[in-house]
Design an enzyme around this catalytic site. Structure first.
Site, PDB file in Angstrom:
ATOM      1  N   SER A   1       0.633  -1.199  -0.015  1.00  0.00           N
ATOM      2  CA  SER A   1       0.184   0.009  -0.025  1.00  0.00           C
ATOM      3  C   SER A   1       0.750   1.363  -0.126  1.00  0.00           C
ATOM      4  O   SER A   1       0.327   2.524   0.148  1.00  0.00           O
ATOM      5  CB  SER A   1      -0.761  -0.047   1.167  1.00  0.00           C
TER       6      SER A   1
ATOM      7  N   THR B   1      -1.532   4.061   4.182  1.00  0.00           N
ATOM      8  CA  THR B   1      -0.768   5.235   3.622  1.00  0.00           C
ATOM      9  C   THR B   1       0.280   5.679   5.151  1.00  0.00           C
ATOM     10  O   THR B   1      -0.273   5.270   6.066  1.00  0.00           O
ATOM     11  CB  THR B   1      -1.498   6.696   3.561  1.00  0.00           C
TER      12      THR B   1
ATOM     13  N   THR C   1       2.043   6.850  -0.614  1.00  0.00           N
ATOM     14  CA  THR C   1       1.215   5.833  -0.791  1.00  0.00           C
ATOM     15  C   THR C   1       0.918   5.330  -2.228  1.00  0.00           C
ATOM     16  O   THR C   1       1.243   6.095  -2.897  1.00  0.00           O
ATOM     17  CB  THR C   1      -0.162   6.399  -0.399  1.00  0.00           C
TER      18      THR C   1
ATOM     19  N   ARG D   1      -6.853   7.937 -10.673  1.00  0.00           N
ATOM     20  CA  ARG D   1      -7.474   8.371  -9.485  1.00  0.00           C
ATOM     21  C   ARG D   1      -6.170   9.074  -8.742  1.00  0.00           C
ATOM     22  O   ARG D   1      -5.218   8.442  -8.579  1.00  0.00           O
ATOM     23  CB  ARG D   1      -8.104   7.308  -8.808  1.00  0.00           C
TER      24      ARG D   1
ATOM     25  N   ASP E   1      -5.962  11.584  -1.331  1.00  0.00           N
ATOM     26  CA  ASP E   1      -5.515  12.866  -0.299  1.00  0.00           C
ATOM     27  C   ASP E   1      -4.038  13.068  -0.171  1.00  0.00           C
ATOM     28  O   ASP E   1      -3.191  14.046   0.032  1.00  0.00           O
ATOM     29  CB  ASP E   1      -6.066  12.987   0.788  1.00  0.00           C
TER      30      ASP E   1
ATOM     31  N   THR F   1      -4.917   9.204   7.024  1.00  0.00           N
ATOM     32  CA  THR F   1      -5.048   8.061   6.397  1.00  0.00           C
ATOM     33  C   THR F   1      -6.467   7.633   6.166  1.00  0.00           C
ATOM     34  O   THR F   1      -7.271   8.109   6.803  1.00  0.00           O
ATOM     35  CB  THR F   1      -3.977   6.916   7.357  1.00  0.00           C
ATOM     36  N   GLY F   2      -6.576   6.722   5.183  1.00  0.00           N
ATOM     37  CA  GLY F   2      -8.039   6.342   5.004  1.00  0.00           C
ATOM     38  C   GLY F   2      -8.491   6.713   3.728  1.00  0.00           C
ATOM     39  O   GLY F   2      -7.736   6.901   2.860  1.00  0.00           O
TER      40      GLY F   2
HETATM   41  C1  SD4 Z   1      -5.577   7.393  -0.367  1.00  0.00           C
HETATM   42  N1  SD4 Z   1      -5.303   7.986   1.805  1.00  0.00           N
HETATM   43  O1  SD4 Z   1      -5.053   7.148  -1.456  1.00  0.00           O
HETATM   44  C2  SD4 Z   1      -4.968   7.082   0.605  1.00  0.00           C
HETATM   45  C3  SD4 Z   1      -5.110   5.588   1.215  1.00  0.00           C
HETATM   46  C4  SD4 Z   1      -4.968   5.623   2.538  1.00  0.00           C
HETATM   47  O2  SD4 Z   1      -5.412   3.936   4.452  1.00  0.00           O
HETATM   48  O3  SD4 Z   1      -4.637   6.217   3.480  1.00  0.00           O
HETATM   49  N2  SD4 Z   1      -5.105   4.443   3.078  1.00  0.00           N
HETATM   50  O4  SD4 Z   1      -6.891   7.839  -0.483  1.00  0.00           O
END
Ligand code: SD4
Length: 339
Positions: A83, A199, A217, A227, A230, A250-251
């Protein structure tokens, strides 16, 4: 009258990590919060080895900017990490596209988004910051810039990631799972599309009291080609202000962008919120806009203020972050959560 020796004997570390003392009137006062740094914090379990690399820089009196770059390069280079960096899961069409940004104590910043074929996006982001008048390079332009600046072109899709993608193609269902991140250190759960977002966001305060941050990330696994999340967006995935502190996220990146999350956390700290409460408020803003949707997604924020105080908050349980300072280099903390 209380003498200095007695005064120091009465000092204690408060729950927020601030050194507290008792003055001559018996009142608890803050003694010297500056002792809380150098410090480095970062998202998730894999923040531990990343922090340790950053600590090598900070413990020698190095600059926070150098520390965060060195730190996040560790998960970027980890072949088991699907990831972040080179071994990240690809997009829907099988392309590994990487996002990263970096920001220093002077407000300088740089990023790359949807960049292919280059294995250390954070170092390209730093070059964008230091060698160009721009902030963000994307796609082919970012790759071209990296190649012109000495990075080597590599095919990033490794066997494990390819296998996971081919497995995913059988259903082609794009559905990020909450907290699959934590399955990283239980390899029996891998491969497969179990581990589809995560991330590393890192914040460091150096011995001089200057703050910098980095975020990198491979984005959401099996995303649409092109795509961008953030993580490479200054203000969304990362923001630092040397007067106040820094934040990272993160997320599900779309929710963070919609709320300019990291900038919001820093601005809340400027207004006097603790790092944890600032992260909580930012998370609540996301929930408030769409409570039903928020039940099924994860966003976590991590923040560090100029005193070296830190905190985190997530929508869902299971978010962890790593903290490293002169006392301990392998602390993992469970972030608080709304649900
Ligand atoms: C994203 N925020 O590309 C990142 C992915 C991530 O835990 O952090 N995942 O949207």
């Amino acid at each position: 009258m209380i003498n200095r020796r007695k005064f120091l004997l009465k000092s204690t570390i408060g729950t927020s990590g601030i050194l507290l003392g008792v003055n001559a009137l018996g009142k608890t006062i803050e003694l010297k919060s500056a002792s809380n740094y150098p410090i480095v914090i970062s998202t998730w379990d894999f923040g531990i080895p990343a922090n340790q690399a950053a600590w090598k820089v900070l413990s020698k009196g190095g600059r926070a900017l150098d520390a965060v770059e060195a730190g996040v390069r560790i998960p970027e280079a980890d072949p088991k990490n699907h990831s972040v960096g080179a071994s990240g899961y690809p997009d829907r069409d099988g392309h590994v596209t990487l996002d990263a940004c970096i920001m220093d104590e002077k407000g300088n910043c740089g990023g790359v988004a949807a960049m292919e074929y280059i294995d250390h996006p954070i170092s390209v982001a730093r070059m964008v910051m230091e060698k160009t008048p721009h902030v963000l390079l994307v796609g082919e332009g970012a790759t071209q810039f990296a190649l012109e600046n000495g990075f080597k072109k590599k095919q990033l899709l490794n066997d494990e990631s390819k296998k996971a993608w081919q497995e995913w193609l059988k259903t082609s269902k794009y559905q990020p799972e909450i907290n699959v991140e934590n399955k990283y250190y239980t390899p029996q759960k891998l491969p497969g599309n179990q581990y589809n977002h995560d991330t590393i966001g890192m914040l460091a305060l150096d011995a001089a009291g200057n703050i910098s941050g980095a975020c990198t990330t491979s984005g959401m696994a099996f995303k649409l080609h092109g795509r961008v999340g953030d993580s490479p967006i200054i203000g969304a995935g990362l923001f630092v202000d040397n007067e106040v502190g820094g934040a990272t996220s993160t997320g599900v990146g779309e929710e963070v962008i919609r709320n300019v999350g990291s900038f919001l956390v820093v601005e809340l700290m400027r207004q006097g919120y603790t790092p944890e409460n600032a992260c909580k408020e930012a998370v609540n803003r996301i929930i408030k806009k769409n409570p039903e949707k928020a039940k099924n997604l994860q966003v976590g924020f991590l923040a560090l203020n100029k005193k070296g105080e830190y905190g985190a908050y997530a929508i869902q349980k299971g978010f962890s972050y790593a903290v490293c300072n002169s006392e301990k280099q392998d602390t993992l903390i469970k972030g608080q959560s709304i649900y």
